[in-house]
Scaffold this active site. Structure first.
Site, PDB file in Angstrom:
ATOM      1  N   LYS A  41       5.107  21.810 -51.634  1.00 53.93           N
ATOM      2  CA  LYS A  41       4.907  20.498 -52.212  1.00 53.93           C
ATOM      3  C   LYS A  41       3.492  20.385 -52.793  1.00 53.93           C
ATOM      4  O   LYS A  41       3.199  19.472 -53.549  1.00 53.93           O
ATOM      5  CB  LYS A  41       5.046  19.421 -51.113  1.00 53.93           C
ATOM      6  N   ASP A 101      -5.709  31.030 -51.036  1.00 55.46           N
ATOM      7  CA  ASP A 101      -6.491  31.095 -49.808  1.00 55.46           C
ATOM      8  C   ASP A 101      -6.525  32.568 -49.376  1.00 55.46           C
ATOM      9  O   ASP A 101      -7.331  33.340 -49.892  1.00 55.46           O
ATOM     10  CB  ASP A 101      -5.811  30.171 -48.786  1.00 55.46           C
ATOM     11  N   PHE A 150     -11.505  23.341 -45.078  1.00 60.15           N
ATOM     12  CA  PHE A 150     -10.131  22.883 -45.193  1.00 60.15           C
ATOM     13  C   PHE A 150     -10.090  21.606 -46.022  1.00 60.15           C
ATOM     14  O   PHE A 150     -10.722  20.612 -45.690  1.00 60.15           O
ATOM     15  CB  PHE A 150      -9.498  22.645 -43.811  1.00 60.15           C
TER      16      PHE A 150
HETATM   17  P1  IMP Z   1      -2.390  31.660 -48.892  1.00 59.85           P
HETATM   18  O1  IMP Z   1      -3.160  31.869 -47.616  1.00 59.85           O
HETATM   19  O2  IMP Z   1      -3.190  32.047 -50.094  1.00 59.85           O
HETATM   20  O3  IMP Z   1      -1.057  32.353 -48.823  1.00 59.85           O
HETATM   21  O4  IMP Z   1      -2.115  30.084 -49.010  1.00 59.85           O
HETATM   22  C1  IMP Z   1      -0.959  29.526 -48.483  1.00 59.85           C
HETATM   23  C2  IMP Z   1      -0.917  28.037 -48.577  1.00 59.85           C
HETATM   24  O5  IMP Z   1      -1.754  27.538 -47.554  1.00 59.85           O
HETATM   25  C3  IMP Z   1      -1.398  27.340 -49.830  1.00 59.85           C
HETATM   26  O6  IMP Z   1      -0.443  27.308 -50.852  1.00 59.85           O
HETATM   27  C4  IMP Z   1      -1.633  25.950 -49.278  1.00 59.85           C
HETATM   28  O7  IMP Z   1      -0.412  25.220 -49.257  1.00 59.85           O
HETATM   29  C5  IMP Z   1      -2.104  26.217 -47.883  1.00 59.85           C
HETATM   30  N1  IMP Z   1      -3.562  26.058 -47.785  1.00 59.85           N
HETATM   31  C6  IMP Z   1      -4.505  27.002 -47.822  1.00 59.85           C
HETATM   32  N2  IMP Z   1      -5.745  26.477 -47.703  1.00 59.85           N
HETATM   33  C7  IMP Z   1      -5.553  25.136 -47.597  1.00 59.85           C
HETATM   34  C8  IMP Z   1      -6.446  24.007 -47.459  1.00 59.85           C
HETATM   35  O8  IMP Z   1      -7.696  24.102 -47.415  1.00 59.85           O
HETATM   36  N3  IMP Z   1      -5.855  22.788 -47.377  1.00 59.85           N
HETATM   37  C9  IMP Z   1      -4.511  22.596 -47.425  1.00 59.85           C
HETATM   38  N4  IMP Z   1      -3.647  23.604 -47.568  1.00 59.85           N
HETATM   39  C10 IMP Z   1      -4.165  24.864 -47.643  1.00 59.85           C
END
Ligand code: IMP
Ligand code: MG
Length: 177
Positions: A41, A101, A150
């Site tokens: 979302k 992230d 975050f």
């Molecule tokens: P990844 O670690 O790059 O696979 O990120 C996965 C998902 O984690 C992202 O698409 C976000 O939905 C969530 N995410 C990562 N960092 C944050 C943050 O600082 N706030 C909110 N959601 C996050």
């Protein structure tokens, strides 16, 4: 614990940067039909605001994915909770994500989408947290590079809340006394 949100990127900065990204993307896809994949979302606000500013013919697609992978693993696995309902073979596809992230979600997702043979596949991410990267992943278009904090707002959540904020803020927890 009391939650506190401190503004990191204010509304006007978001609007300005989204417009700049849309101009760049519109130039790059001139004469083409663009298929946006909104990753639910978190990227809903960003996708809608970006699409509004695009000048090329644009179609919307939606996918919902969740990221798995043990803390020791860097490979990661994603679970497709909601898949596309149309074929992207031969299409010009742009994945629109909220944040890169660890990089796992987008790395796995782009591998999956590439196996479906789009004509082109690129990624646009509103935010990038490079300090957290565990796998090599770079978006083709990035809105803002942010520190390892975050963040919530403008689509991003903590426990499904704060998505409706019109700015990006850093979430912190305060001891109540
Ligand atoms: P990844 O670690 O790059 O696979 O990120 C996965 C998902 O984690 C992202 O698409 C976000 O939905 C969530 N995410 C990562 N960092 C944050 C943050 O600082 N706030 C909110 N959601 C996050
Ligand atoms: Mg997400």
């Amino acid at each position: 614990m009391k939650e506190q949100v401190k503004i990191l990127i204010e509304k006007q900065k978001l609007i300005k940067r989204v417009k700049e990204l849309a101009e760049e993307i519109s130039r790059d896809y001139e004469g083409k039909e663009l298929h946006l994949i909104c990753i639910l979302k978190g990227s809903i606000m960003f996708t809608v605001d970006l699409a509004r500013e695009l000048t090329c013919p644009t179609l919307f697609h939606f996918m919902k994915v969740s990221s798995y992978g043990g803390s020791t693993s860097t490979s990661g696995v994603i679970k497709i909770e909601q898949d596309l309902d149309e074929n992207i073979e031969g299409k010009d596809v742009l994945v629109v994500e909220d944040i890169v992230d660890s990089g796992r979600t987008l790395k796995n997702l782009t591998e999956l989408l590439r196996s479906r043979h789009p004509a082109t596949l690129k990624v646009c991410s509103l935010l990038d947290k490079p300090d957290r990267r565990q796998v090599e992943m770079a978006a083709d278009y990035t809105g803002f590079v942010i520190p390892d904090e975050f963040v919530v707002g403008y689509g991003l959540d903590y426990d499904q809340r704060y998505r409706n904020l019109d700015f990006i803020g850093v979430l912190s927890f305060l001891e109540e006394n």
